[in-house]
Enzyme design. Structure first.
Site, PDB file in Angstrom:
ATOM      1  N   ARG A  18     -16.462  20.501   1.393  1.00 18.86           N
ATOM      2  CA  ARG A  18     -15.167  19.907   1.896  1.00 18.86           C
ATOM      3  C   ARG A  18     -13.468  20.772   1.622  1.00 18.86           C
ATOM      4  O   ARG A  18     -13.069  21.607   0.575  1.00 18.86           O
ATOM      5  CB  ARG A  18     -15.254  18.964   0.191  1.00 18.86           C
ATOM      6  CG  ARG A  18     -15.518  17.553   0.517  1.00 18.86           C
ATOM      7  CD  ARG A  18     -15.843  17.305  -0.928  1.00 18.86           C
ATOM      8  NE  ARG A  18     -15.147  17.708  -2.056  1.00 18.86           N
ATOM      9  CZ  ARG A  18     -15.253  17.695  -3.557  1.00 18.86           C
ATOM     10  NH1 ARG A  18     -16.856  17.986  -4.050  1.00 18.86           N
ATOM     11  NH2 ARG A  18     -14.643  17.134  -4.688  1.00 18.86           N
ATOM     12  N   GLU A  70      -2.064  17.555   7.586  1.00 15.92           N
ATOM     13  CA  GLU A  70      -1.755  18.245   6.641  1.00 15.92           C
ATOM     14  C   GLU A  70      -1.831  19.937   6.822  1.00 15.92           C
ATOM     15  O   GLU A  70      -0.645  20.484   6.639  1.00 15.92           O
ATOM     16  CB  GLU A  70      -2.450  18.673   5.437  1.00 15.92           C
ATOM     17  CG  GLU A  70      -2.728  16.893   5.148  1.00 15.92           C
ATOM     18  CD  GLU A  70      -3.003  16.082   5.387  1.00 15.92           C
ATOM     19  OE1 GLU A  70      -3.749  15.769   6.414  1.00 15.92           O
ATOM     20  OE2 GLU A  70      -3.113  14.414   4.606  1.00 15.92           O
ATOM     21  N   LYS A  75      -9.319  26.590   1.926  1.00 19.29           N
ATOM     22  CA  LYS A  75      -8.749  26.034   1.524  1.00 19.29           C
ATOM     23  C   LYS A  75      -9.353  24.641   1.569  1.00 19.29           C
ATOM     24  O   LYS A  75      -9.929  24.167   2.244  1.00 19.29           O
ATOM     25  CB  LYS A  75      -7.072  25.749   2.277  1.00 19.29           C
ATOM     26  CG  LYS A  75      -7.188  24.899   3.759  1.00 19.29           C
ATOM     27  CD  LYS A  75      -5.962  25.035   3.822  1.00 19.29           C
ATOM     28  CE  LYS A  75      -5.557  23.774   5.162  1.00 19.29           C
ATOM     29  NZ  LYS A  75      -6.781  23.603   6.456  1.00 19.29           N
ATOM     30  N   ASP A 111       0.949  -0.889  -0.084  1.00 16.93           N
ATOM     31  CA  ASP A 111      -0.192   0.315   0.296  1.00 16.93           C
ATOM     32  C   ASP A 111       0.877   1.327  -0.143  1.00 16.93           C
ATOM     33  O   ASP A 111       2.327   0.868   0.827  1.00 16.93           O
ATOM     34  CB  ASP A 111      -0.697  -0.113   1.401  1.00 16.93           C
ATOM     35  CG  ASP A 111      -1.842  -0.409   1.434  1.00 16.93           C
ATOM     36  OD1 ASP A 111      -2.295  -0.516  -0.279  1.00 16.93           O
ATOM     37  OD2 ASP A 111      -2.606  -1.171   2.202  1.00 16.93           O
ATOM     38  N   ASP A 120      -6.470  24.018  12.452  1.00 16.21           N
ATOM     39  CA  ASP A 120      -5.836  23.186  11.448  1.00 16.21           C
ATOM     40  C   ASP A 120      -5.748  21.823  12.260  1.00 16.21           C
ATOM     41  O   ASP A 120      -4.304  21.828  11.540  1.00 16.21           O
ATOM     42  CB  ASP A 120      -6.137  22.791  10.098  1.00 16.21           C
ATOM     43  CG  ASP A 120      -6.493  21.615   9.275  1.00 16.21           C
ATOM     44  OD1 ASP A 120      -6.357  20.487   9.827  1.00 16.21           O
ATOM     45  OD2 ASP A 120      -6.122  21.381   8.098  1.00 16.21           O
ATOM     46  N   ASP A 177      -5.384  -4.150   5.751  1.00 13.28           N
ATOM     47  CA  ASP A 177      -6.303  -3.984   7.526  1.00 13.28           C
ATOM     48  C   ASP A 177      -7.314  -4.315   6.849  1.00 13.28           C
ATOM     49  O   ASP A 177      -8.013  -4.040   7.642  1.00 13.28           O
ATOM     50  CB  ASP A 177      -5.451  -2.742   8.255  1.00 13.28           C
ATOM     51  CG  ASP A 177      -5.489  -1.503   7.286  1.00 13.28           C
ATOM     52  OD1 ASP A 177      -6.199  -1.825   5.836  1.00 13.28           O
ATOM     53  OD2 ASP A 177      -5.037  -0.645   7.702  1.00 13.28           O
ATOM     54  N   PHE A 180     -13.466  21.478   8.530  1.00 11.98           N
ATOM     55  CA  PHE A 180     -13.471  20.668   7.059  1.00 11.98           C
ATOM     56  C   PHE A 180     -14.796  19.592   7.573  1.00 11.98           C
ATOM     57  O   PHE A 180     -15.105  19.060   8.288  1.00 11.98           O
ATOM     58  CB  PHE A 180     -12.477  19.384   6.841  1.00 11.98           C
ATOM     59  CG  PHE A 180     -12.553  18.819   6.191  1.00 11.98           C
ATOM     60  CD1 PHE A 180     -12.091  19.303   4.538  1.00 11.98           C
ATOM     61  CD2 PHE A 180     -13.091  17.869   6.092  1.00 11.98           C
ATOM     62  CE1 PHE A 180     -11.900  18.487   3.515  1.00 11.98           C
ATOM     63  CE2 PHE A 180     -13.018  16.965   4.685  1.00 11.98           C
ATOM     64  CZ  PHE A 180     -12.958  17.520   3.405  1.00 11.98           C
ATOM     65  N   SER A 218     -11.671  23.983   4.269  1.00  9.81           N
ATOM     66  CA  SER A 218     -12.021  24.766   6.014  1.00  9.81           C
ATOM     67  C   SER A 218     -11.036  25.004   5.874  1.00  9.81           C
ATOM     68  O   SER A 218     -10.750  26.024   4.879  1.00  9.81           O
ATOM     69  CB  SER A 218     -11.113  23.731   7.014  1.00  9.81           C
ATOM     70  OG  SER A 218      -9.599  24.197   6.489  1.00  9.81           O
TER      71      SER A 218
END
Lengths: 583, 690
Positions: B390, B356, B403, B315, B352, B526, B385, B392
């Site tokens: 989509r 990210e 953004k 992954d 936030d 998982d 968010f 925040s």
């Protein structure tokens, strides 16, 4: 060994390599049934055979069907030959009015020829009629060799095919091997041999006056000699090419009518190893990787080379038994030197030692000198070449499939050492293949050892021995090695035509052939059913010098080391005694 | 687990004592039957004991002292092999005991109706069956493996993973499975039990580390067959030696047939006792190394298959890249300074808390020395968010900074009468092409520019992949990203191939295609939707943090839930095979020297000339035979550490690996016994034992 001798041996190996490399691909294509000028010429004959036999060459067989066909064909051939030998006295083409063979001798001879062993308990020209030789022995010379090729073909298909249930058609393989490989090459060789003076006739024996009258044991003058003639060249050709070895004459290729000149000697010598060697390159063609064929060829050549060198060196030494008798055994111009007892002057040391190594490396068994008279280490070389089951070139087909059993064991051990489930040419080697390979490898040493043990512990066995001491032991051991590995050469000195030896050796030949063939076919069936694993850098390479070295090591350690105690009691102690006696 | 399993010394004194004791119990011939090579050795040892008894009674062929010494040597051979096995198992047992300690008697709160409305009934945890529903509250130990059907809780899983930091488990999604023996720290959960008592993960682990249910793996079986075949042929070699030597003695007129004692010694020296004695220890120790890496294998077969893997499916997220993306650049719109964009982006991200968001704040600080500000001090209103918007951002002083993904921000800007400028649109496309994620920043109707969020490829991962490539293993990256992004990351990480926009179906198809081509596939997973692919893969590593479905579909469970573990697993799998192959080679190569020691000795009376073969110049025939027997026994002890630790494995191509191992174990196997036997012979002479 003088330079001339070394040159002869080197020339032989170079010519062998060149010829077999050249023949590898044509043989492979002929066996695949591809169209060529040969199939156009002999195709009608091939189709006629299928029609007569009621066989459909296109019908694919599972490994069990294939094995059954092989066994039935061999059983039928053995019984027919046995019957023919028993009643030859009542049949035509028997100019010398030879009687039928005794039951044990007929059993031994029939088994011997059907298993491609060609052990000669019989006396050649004085025992078997022309009909017996042509219809019986020569036929088996062809088909027993072709049957070996057939089993090899089946194994190759097992390796090459992917997720398949079948491994080809035995009848087609048998007929193609006989018609397109053995027959043309035999014809060629027979003509070449006739040019050298090998006899080819249906006439009976010839009485010729002696140039120098002699006296027999009773002191009676002898003025003439009876010279046996017959269809010799044709039988010798297939005897050499089919790794058969059962000569027309009792003294085999030492006889001047079988092997008259150095050139005929070279050609016959070449013919011993030609097809087994070429099949290595055919193998490379079949698996579409020529270097794999080279690797197998190289391993075989190394094994042959090691013991050829030992034999040649040993025979170049003087015969200790002649020491102090004023015999000049030193090599000089015009004198090859060394141990010339039991060797033909026209072949010399190199020609005899090379033959001894080649004939025991291949499961040929023809001789042009008396191995019994070799220095002990020369005899040891011959025995060691037979011991691992005739895999250094070996029999036609059987040598290569025997070697492939060792390849499986080598791949298994070295595959583990690189951390992967072992693979050979994209096929995983798992417990079933390991089991069958181990069975196939271990049968002939066990047969040879047990046979020798029985012989030395019974009165019947000991009765056949003329030379007591280690040499007598070597003679017995040699006989059982030769039989269990389907070689057929003899150390001589052993009175083998007796119920005990005829029967015991016959049984060893049966074990040595069929207990290997059936496991090989089982492996073929199992491999054919497997998927192909594409190679990566993590895959064990099986074409490298390292792998060849390992393969040679496994053949020697797993195949030949078992005989170290026995060799110690035979040739080794004999040599050591000679050395210490000489000092 | 980790606390108990880590860095245990190879010869832990208590473990060693126990192994020495257990090894005695294993002398029981019924136990030895499982291992034909050692069984033969033990039978031969028994025979020599009888010969010794006969010798004491004055009816033996050889002297009583010599017979006794040989017999002792043979018994030691069996005993040493037993020690190796007991030692390997002992390490597992010690771990099993610490696991067992965590499995105390638990009273489960059974919910008969299957939900919380009814009052729970107390039942013993050992009586729970699959399908029953229990309530687990703060402080309770979870009574069995199960799936959370309701609630959320923090759980301490240290009993299984050795990790003491609590983890969150909740109903629904990929974090819903719980393991028996772990403890709920806060809140409550309702759990549907999925495994009957005695069949839980913990039970399986205990059985596994104890080696109680160990079955021979396919390669082990194949190797066993080869060893049995060799044993058989050596039996014949030795059995026929008696008549051979009798014949030799007769014709020589001197000497006697080889004594049974000498034959017994020769047989045991020739049969592959070294590998035969260490074979099971190698397998057990290999499993043990897996456990020390915190990987639980449900079968030895899976461990062995790991060595054969041709393709690794990895992954992207968490394995090849760090789990989250990080801000890498600010690309302002026309007429906007980079600093202005960075400032707005930082403001929008102050509250936030996603990785990210944090990375944007940090990048603005690094590039433009914009200090972090306190949101509340600014009087700003954080807009979190949401799946609908989509986006925040933050509202402050009448400004609305947002953004988000380009299309979301564009829709928002358009609503307020603005547009997405063309140069911003092309910047968005450029960033996407580079394999990064573009975030557009807008202040009201005005678009300020683009933040480039990049996937960070893990340090050192490229080198690992290069190693794998050298070992002949292909790596395939699996990602949900679009093909462009995927290709960029694949190139940066150095994987051989990638599968973009992966779905459970495409993953399954990829595995099947590879398998159809004859390749062995390994993967990690998982989620529940990984289960079909895990079930199809040849080596399937499920994360312990994953769902019950994934764990059941996998044949290995990684307690650390570290997807990179797959690489380690492959190496351990290979190491087990290499160790077996190396010791087999060593064992077989040893026979050459043993022949040279024993053959001249046993025939000394019959053919003194054979003394020339005694290249080691051993003192007497007796000491030659004894030295070989003692060497044969001691070499097992000497190789125990190697068997337990495994042959050192370095990733390299098969050809190079083979050359190395053949040199060490093949050539070493030829040479070492010559030196060893000679040394033992000298020692025996020095001690006046012969």
């Amino acid at each position: 060994m003088n330079a001339n001798g070394v040159l002869q041996i080197a020339l032989y190996l170079v010519v062998l390599t060149a010829c077999s490399r050249m023949l590898g691909r044509p043989i492979a294509r002929a066996l695949d049934g591809e169209r060529s000028w040969l199939t156009r010429a002999l195709g009608p004959l091939e189709r006629l055979v299928y029609r007569l036999a009621g066989a459909d060459p296109a019908r694919e067989m599972t490994w069990m069907e294939y094995a059954l066909a092989f066994l039935l064909f061999n059983a039928a051939g053995t019984i027919a030959l046995y019957a023919l030998l028993r009643v030859q006295g009542f049949l035509p083409l028997n100019p010398d009015l030879l009687p039928g063979l005794s039951p044990h001798l007929a059993f031994n001879t029939a088994t011997s020829f059907a298993t491609n062993t060609n052990w000669q308990s019989y006396g050649g020209e004085t025992t078997i009629s022309a009909l017996g030789a042509m219809l019986g022995l020569t036929v088996q010379n062809f088909v027993s060799a072709a049957a070996g090729i057939a089993v090899l073909l089946a194994l190759v298909r097992g390796i090459v095919r992917r997720s398949a249930g079948t491994i080809g058609n035995f009848w087609a393989d048998l007929v193609r091997g006989s018609l397109y490989v053995l027959l043309p090459l035999s014809l060629l060789l027979a003509v070449a041999l006739v040019s050298q003076g090998v006899v080819q006739t249906l006439a009976g024996s010839l009485d010729v006056p002696l140039l120098q009258p002699a006296a027999d044991a009773q002191g009676q003058p002898v003025v003439s000699q009876r010279l046996a003639l017959g269809p010799v060249a044709s039988q010798i050709a297939i005897k050499q090419l089919g790794t058969n070895g059962g000569g027309y004459y009792n003294v085999n290729s030492a006889h001047p009518f079988e092997n008259p000149t150095p050139l005929s000697n070279f050609l016959e010598l070449l013919a011993i190893l030609l097809i087994p060697a070429a099949l290595c390159f055919s193998f490379g063609h079949w698996v579409k990787e020529v270097r794999q064929g080279w690797a197998l060829y190289a391993a075989m050549l190394v094994l042959l080379g090691l013991f050829l060198a030992l034999a040649a060196w040993s025979e170049a030494q003087p015969n200790p038994g002649l020491a102090g008798l004023g015999v000049d055994e030193a090599a000089a111009a015009g004198n090859p030197g060394g141990n010339m007892e039991g060797k033909e002057v026209r072949f010399g040391i190199a020609g005899s030692a090379t033959w001894a190594a080649a004939t025991t490396a291949a499961s040929n068994g023809s001789v042009n000198s008396m191995h019994d008279s070799f220095n002990p280490l020369g005899g040891l070389a011959a025995m060691t070449l037979m011991a691992p089951g005739e895999v250094a070139f070996g029999g036609v087909g059987s040598g290569l499939y025997g070697m492939l059993l060792f390849v499986i064991v080598t791949v298994f051990i070295s595959g583990l050492m690189v951390g992967r489930t072992p693979e050979y040419l994209g096929k995983k080697i798992e417990s079933y293949e390991t089991k069958m390979a181990a069975l196939g490898i271990l049968v002939s040493p066990i047969a040879a050892l047990v046979g020798t043990a029985v012989a030395v512990s019974t009165a019947a066995g000991a009765a056949g021995v003329a030379n007591p001491g280690p040499h007598g032991f070597s003679e017995i051991l040699y006989a059982f090695l030769s039989a269990a590995n389907n070689n057929g050469s003899a150390f001589a000195g052993l009175s083998a035509n007796a119920p005990f030896y005829d029967t015991a050796l016959g049984l060893c030949m049966l074990f040595g052939r069929y207990f290997i063939v059936v496991p090989v076919l089982a492996i073929a069936g199992s491999l054919a059913a497997k998927k192909f694993v594409p190679p990566s850098t993590g895959t064990l390479p099986t074409h490298t010098p390292l792998f060849v070295t390992l393969l040679v090591g496994v053949v020697l350690i797993v195949g030949a080391l078992n005989f170290v105690p026995a060799f110690a009691l035979g040739p080794i102690v004999e040599q050591l005694q000679l050395v210490s006696a000489g000092h | 687990m980790r606390a108990t399993g880590k860095a245990r010394p190879l010869f832990d004194p208590p473990l060693l004592w126990r192994a020495l004791r257990d090894a005695l119990v294993r002398l029981n011939p019924a136990y030895q039957l499982r291992n034909p090579v050692m069984f033969v050795t033990e039978v031969v040892a028994l025979v020599t004991l009888l010969l010794f008894a006969l010798a004491v009674l004055g009816r033996g062929e050889a002297s009583a002292g010599f017979t006794f010494a040989v017999s002792a040597g043979l018994w030691l051979t069996v005993y040493f092999a037993n020690i190796a096995e007991a030692l390997a198992e002992g390490r597992g047992k010690a771990q099993a005991e610490s696991l067992r300690a965590s499995r105390r008697e638990v009273v489960a709160k059974l919910l008969p109706a299957g939900d919380r409305r009814a009052a729970p009934q107390p039942v013993p945890g050992t009586a729970l069956r699959a399908g029953q529903v229990v309530l687990v509250e703060a402080g309770d130990t979870i009574p069995g493996d199960g799936e959370i059907v309701e609630g959320i809780a923090s759980v301490n899983e240290s009993a299984i993973t050795g990790e003491s930091a609590p983890v969150i488990r909740e109903s629904g999604g990929d974090r819903s499975s719980v393991t028996g023996g772990t403890r709920v720290l806060s809140d409550w959960i309702v759990v549907r039990i999925t495994a009957n008592a005695g069949e839980t993960f913990l039970d399986r682990m205990i059985a596994l580390v104890e080696g109680a249910r160990r079955r021979k793996t396919p390669n082990e079986i194949a190797l066993h067959i080869l060893l049995v075949a060799l044993t058989l042929v050596f039996l014949v070699v030795v059995a026929t030696l008696r008549p051979f030597s009798a014949y030799a003695a007769t014709v020589a007129g001197q000497g006697v047939p080889v004594t049974l004692t000498a034959l017994a010694a020769l047989l045991v020296c020739l049969i592959p006792t070294t590998i035969g004695g260490l074979l099971s220890a190698i397998g057990i120790a290999g499993m043990d190394r897996m456990i020390q890496a915190n990987v639980i294998a449900t079968s030895g077969r899976a461990v062995e298959a790991a060595g054969d893997v041709d393709v690794l499916l990895l992954d992207k997220t968490g394995t090849i890249t760090l789990g989250n993306r990080q801000a890498a650049a600010f690309l302002p719109a026309a007429g906007v300074s980079p600093r202005e964009l960075a400032d707005a982006a930082q403001l929008a991200s102050l509250s936030d808390e996603t990785p990210e968001g944090r990375s944007i704040v940090v990048l603005a600080k690094e590039r433009y020395a914009l200090r972090e500000r306190e949101v509340h001090a600014l009087g700003a209103q954080f807009v979190p968010f949401s799946a609908q918007s989509r986006m925040s951002g933050v509202d402050l002083d009448g400004r609305s900074i947002r953004k988000g993904a380009a299309d979301a921000v564009e829709a928002w800007v358009r609503e307020q009468g603005g547009i997405l400028p063309p140069e911003v649109r092309s910047a968005v496309e450029l960033v996407a092409q580079r394999g990064a994620t573009p975030l557009v920043v807008a202040d009201g109707a005005r678009v300020l520019g683009v933040i480039e969020l990049k996937d960070i490829v893990k340090g050192g991962i490229k080198e690992r992949f290069a190693e794998l490539r050298r070992m002949g293993i292909r790596t395939v990256m699996i990602t949900g990203d679009n093909p462009l992004t995927a290709a960029a990351i694949a190139a940066e990480a150095g994987v051989d191939d990638f599968l973009a926009q992966a779905t459970p179906e495409t993953k399954l198809r990829l595995i099947r295609d590879q398998q159809a081509g004859g390749r062995l596939v390994a993967m990690t997973g998982d989620g529940t939707n990984d289960a079909p692919a895990l079930a199809q893969a040849d080596v399937a590593v499920a994360m312990n943090s994953g769902t019950q479905a994934a764990k059941e579909a996998g044949n290995l469970v990684d307690l650390d839930s570290n997807p990179t573990k797959l690489i380690e697993i492959v190496e351990i799998g290979k190491q087990i095979l290499i160790t077996r192959g190396a010791l087999t080679t060593f064992s077989i190569a040893n026979d050459v020297a043993k022949y040279f020691a024993i053959i001249p000795a046993v025939f000394a009376g019959t053919w003194p000339a054979l003394g020339a073969l005694d290249v080691m110049r051993l003192a007497t025939p007796e000491s030659a035979i004894l030295s070989a027997v003692i060497f044969n026994a001691l070499i097992i002890v000497a190789l125990v550490p190697l068997a337990l630790r495994g042959v050192r494995f370095r990733p390299m191509a098969a050809g190079a690996l083979l050359r190395r191992n053949v040199l060490i174990y093949g050539l070493g196997g030829l040479v070492v016994p010559f030196l060893g036997i000679k040394a033992i012979d000298l020692l025996l002479v020095a001690l006046h034992l012969v």
